[in-house]
Design a protein around this motif. Structure first.
Motif: not given
Length: 406
Positions: A134, A271, A276, A325, A267, A321
């Motif tokens: 991430s 994350g 996330k 994911t 972010a 994010l």
């Protein structure tokens, strides 16, 4: 951040390519007024070209991703970068809507499919440890934001100095710099997320297609595309309509790019520590608040700059994010393709936001309806991401044996 010795240049190479590719792409809104005025087009003509660009980009993206997954990132980036250059060169002589649609829409849309997030972040994701994935994606995404910050004032200066046509040729030369960077993209995946098990392409598609959270995530991404393209293309003209200067609109977009550097980095960092999808829900809800304050409170240069700063923090924070994911849910073997499918929804939103902004303005003389739609869509995206659980899909039967390899 630890890379395999054969990929230690991959992250900076991806970062520079993203900075160039997205920096030029984010400056297209500056060409709306000079081109429309010179050729007597309504705003819908240029807006449709940008909308077509985003649609082509999205439609080609899953195929570009699948090609990169199978044959490697270097040929993918090389071919699409050359198409990007050709599109900019043709756009510089576009004197009719048809040529504008071919250059700005088809060629540049194809070019962006291999020189932007879905392909390059997937390569980064395959080349670092899962716990650092991430953050690595956040760093690469932040580079794209730096390109926006650096390119916008420079592009406006070129337009004012040389005119819009020569400015586009200068942008084409910048994109040509991607070509000598291609050898840096030496990919050697360290973590495929499958425990060594290979998954057939068809099995990966069926698996994602049957997974409802994948579609919720993709529909949320539609909202991101709608908002960023509507704002990126139309905010300079919107502010001019409100009696602010062209420089104000350019500075707002530059501030978006500058503060998005911090936003995407943060972010990516968050994350790696928190769920996330929950972060995505918070991000989309925050956008609804920021847009509401911008359009319902009195407008001034100060409020426009504050809008650029706050939207910048939320701008492309969705990218690490969302891609992160998808990597957690399905692994990274087919990440470029699956991220490309999700990105198709982003680009469908981009088409709608870019075109609808121009159409609504030409019909009503105002952008108010599109701003209001953006607020409602933010709330919907927040609700879509809330139920997503960041857990790898369970594979009871070896996927490699379920369908023949494509």
């Amino acid at each position: 951040m630890k890379f395999h010795h054969s990929t230690r240049w991959l992250l900076p190479g991806c970062a520079i390519i993203l900075a160039l590719s997205l920096g030029v792409r984010h400056a297209f809104g500056l060409f709306l007024q000079p081109m429309s005025l010179e050729f007597g087009w309504g705003r819908e003509t240029f807006a449709f070209a940008i909308a077509l660009q985003n649609l082509v980009w999205g439609l080609v993206q899953p195929f570009a991703g699948a090609f990169a997954d199978r044959y490697g990132v270097r040929p993918t980036v090389l071919v699409t970068a050359l198409a990007y250059v050709a599109g900019l060169a043709l756009m510089s002589v576009a004197s009719s809507p048809g040529v504008l649609y071919l250059s700005t829409g088809l060629l540049i849309g194809f070019g962006l499919s291999g020189t932007s997030f879905a392909v390059l972040l997937s390569v980064v994701g395959r080349s670092v440890a899962p716990e650092k994935r991430s953050m690595a994606m956040g760093i690469a995404s932040a580079a794209g934001s730096f390109g926006q910050f650096a390119m916008l004032p420079g592009t406006l200066g070129l337009i004012e100095w040389l005119g819009w046509s020569a400015a586009l040729l200068a942008c084409a030369m910048l994109i040509m710099l991607i070509v000598p960077l291609v050898p840096l993209l030496r990919e050697k995946p360290l973590h495929d997320g499958s425990g060594g098990q290979r998954q057939a392409l068809g099995a990966a598609l069926l698996e994602a297609g049957r997974h409802k959270p994948f579609w919720w995530l993709s529909l949320g991404y539609f909202v991101c595309g709608f908002q960023v393209v509507f704002i990126g293309v139309h905010i300079p003209s919107y502010l001019i309509d409100q009696q602010l200067s062209a420089q104000t609109g350019t500075m707002v977009l530059a501030l978006v790019g500058l503060f998005n550097i911090a936003g995407t980095w943060v972010a990516g960092w968050l994350g790696g520590r928190f769920a996330k999808p929950r972060l995505l829900a918070i991000l989309y809800f925050s956008r609804s608040i920021v847009i509401s304050l911008f359009i319902f409170l009195p407008l001034s240069e100060t409020s426009a700059y504050l809008f650029g700063i706050t939207m910048g923090l939320l701008w492309l924070s969705t990218v690490p994010l969302t891609n992160g994911t998808i990597a957690t849910l399905f692994g990274v073997q087919h990440l470029s393709m699956l991220a490309g499918i999700a990105f198709l929804f982003h680009q469908l939103g981009s088409f709608a936001g870019g075109w609808l902004g121009g159409w609504v303005y030409d019909q009503s003389g105002s952008y108010d309806l599109v701003w209001q739609v953006s607020i409602v869509l933010s709330l919907i995206a927040a609700l879509l991401n809330l139920p997503i659980r960041e857990q790898p899909v369970r594979r009871d039967i070896p996927c490699a044996n379920s369908l023949s390899t494509s």
